[in-house]
Design a protein around this motif. Structure first.
Motif, PDB file in Angstrom:
ATOM      1  N   ASP A  42       0.879  -1.165  -0.119  1.00  0.00           N
ATOM      2  CA  ASP A  42       0.058  -0.034  -0.015  1.00  0.00           C
ATOM      3  C   ASP A  42       0.865   1.081  -0.223  1.00  0.00           C
ATOM      4  OD1 ASP A  42      -1.772   2.294   0.675  1.00  0.00           O
ATOM      5  OD2 ASP A  42      -3.021   0.778   1.497  1.00  0.00           O
ATOM      6  N   ARG A 269     -13.049  -1.773  -2.090  1.00  0.00           N
ATOM      7  CA  ARG A 269     -12.050  -2.358  -2.912  1.00  0.00           C
ATOM      8  C   ARG A 269     -11.651  -1.285  -3.833  1.00  0.00           C
ATOM      9  NH1 ARG A 269     -11.820  -3.551  -7.994  1.00  0.00           N
ATOM     10  NH2 ARG A 269     -13.574  -2.422  -8.389  1.00  0.00           N
ATOM     11  N   GLU A 271     -11.114   2.020  -3.034  1.00  0.00           N
ATOM     12  CA  GLU A 271     -10.015   2.601  -2.450  1.00  0.00           C
ATOM     13  C   GLU A 271      -8.645   1.742  -2.450  1.00  0.00           C
ATOM     14  OE1 GLU A 271      -9.161   6.130  -0.113  1.00  0.00           O
ATOM     15  OE2 GLU A 271     -10.645   5.566  -1.571  1.00  0.00           O
ATOM     16  N   ARG A 272      -8.778   0.679  -2.328  1.00  0.00           N
ATOM     17  CA  ARG A 272      -7.685  -0.487  -2.272  1.00  0.00           C
ATOM     18  C   ARG A 272      -6.814  -0.313  -3.639  1.00  0.00           C
ATOM     19  NH1 ARG A 272     -10.737  -4.090   0.429  1.00  0.00           N
ATOM     20  NH2 ARG A 272     -10.848  -5.423  -1.636  1.00  0.00           N
ATOM     21  N   GLU A 273      -7.789  -0.223  -4.409  1.00  0.00           N
ATOM     22  CA  GLU A 273      -6.897  -0.363  -5.868  1.00  0.00           C
ATOM     23  C   GLU A 273      -6.357   0.835  -6.329  1.00  0.00           C
ATOM     24  OE1 GLU A 273      -7.074  -2.326  -8.746  1.00  0.00           O
ATOM     25  OE2 GLU A 273      -7.653  -3.881  -7.308  1.00  0.00           O
ATOM     26  N   LYS A 276      -2.743   0.505  -4.600  1.00  0.00           N
ATOM     27  CA  LYS A 276      -1.933  -0.932  -4.386  1.00  0.00           C
ATOM     28  C   LYS A 276      -0.780  -0.654  -5.266  1.00  0.00           C
ATOM     29  CE  LYS A 276      -4.768  -4.271  -6.378  1.00  0.00           C
ATOM     30  NZ  LYS A 276      -5.175  -5.151  -7.118  1.00  0.00           N
TER      31      LYS A 276
END
Length: 283
Positions: A42, A269, A271-273, A276
């Motif tokens: 992250d 999801r 937000e994580r992308e 990443k």
């Protein structure tokens, strides 16, 4: 009844595959090396996740996979039980108290002198794609000892990152962690220039313990896979990830509650992308 017979057949095949796969022994074990991965997944944090991976070297190929994943395979095989239903179907389960180790790294990589083959699952299906071995290494006239092992330096540009590797000519095995191989010696340590990813050899099986041993990675990890490309596999995994929230939300919730869960999971999801930080920045 016809449905139950088909289900029974499928479950029986699946259970037998687990039992057979664990005992499948094809390659003589010539070396077993444990690497510690330190990874920054992250971009918002400096936290480094750590996990151990195994490189098992056979006659003409090497297998690389998560040590936790392999332990999970072993637990599932040894702790699996079946129960018979009155209608003749069976239920698969685990012995009481069984805890199956979990990891996000369920892939298997096989390296040979010609190519690297990557295997991973999407749902119940196994997919694979091949890539040529790395040939654009730049050998550097620089040496140093890593964990008392004399090493030489090499550099390479691979999948959007610049990597620095230290390999051991005294260990004439052209393999390393992940897809890294093709050097005149085992890779002892490899790090990208930003130090987001670092693999380092931390343990090896003594030569005396290799005698009579075989590579016992279950065959279902790399047999019968559907051939695809890296891009297509990533897209399939992305779609599966997007649909997972909807599937989970459909169990035991009202429509409104399910829709809200879907929205929350999709927002998380996305937000994580955005942040990443994958090992391979390009294909």
């Amino acid at each position: 009844m016809h449905y139950h017979k088909k289900l029974l057949k499928l479950l029986t095949i699946f259970y037998c595959a687990l039992s057979y796969a664990q005992s499948h022994k094809q390659d003589t074990l010539h070396g077993e090396f444990t690497y510690r991965l330190k990874a920054k997944f992250d971009t918002r944090t400096d936290y480094r996740y750590e996990e151990g991976f195994l490189l098992k070297i056979g006659d003409n190929r090497a297998f690389f996979t998560s040590a936790i994943s392999l332990k999970g395979d072993s637990v599932m095989t040894s702790a699996g039980i079946t129960s018979n239903n009155p209608d003749g179907s069976i239920i698969l389960g685990w012995k009481a108290g069984t805890v199956i180790p979990k990891t996000n790294f369920n892939f298997t990589i096989i390296q040979t002198s010609e190519n690297v083959q990557y295997f991973d699952s999407v749902g119940m299906s196994l997919f694979t794609y091949k890539e040529p071995i790395i040939k654009n290494w730049k050998l550097i006239d620089e040496t140093k000892a890593i964990n008392t092992i004399p090493c030489k330096k090499a550099e390479v540009r691979f999948k959007g990152r610049n990597w620095i590797a230290w390999y051991a000519p005294e260990i004439p095995l052209p393999y390393g962690p992940m897809k890294f191989g093709g050097l005149p010696g085992l890779i002892i340590k490899i790090t990208d220039e930003k130090e987001d990813y670092d693999f380092e050899l931390v343990k090896s099986l003594p030569v005396a313990q290799l005698k009579g041993k075989f590579i016992n990675i279950k065959k279902s990890r790399y047999s019968g896979a559907i051939e695809t490309t890296q891009a297509e596999l990533k897209q399939a995994q992305k779609i599966a990830d997007e649909n997972a929230a909807a599937v989970l939300a459909s169990y035991g919730t009202t429509i409104i509650q399910g829709q809200e869960i879907i929205k929350q999971r999709e927002k998380a999801r996305q937000e994580r992308e955005k942040y990443k930080n994958p090992l391979e920045l390009s294909e």
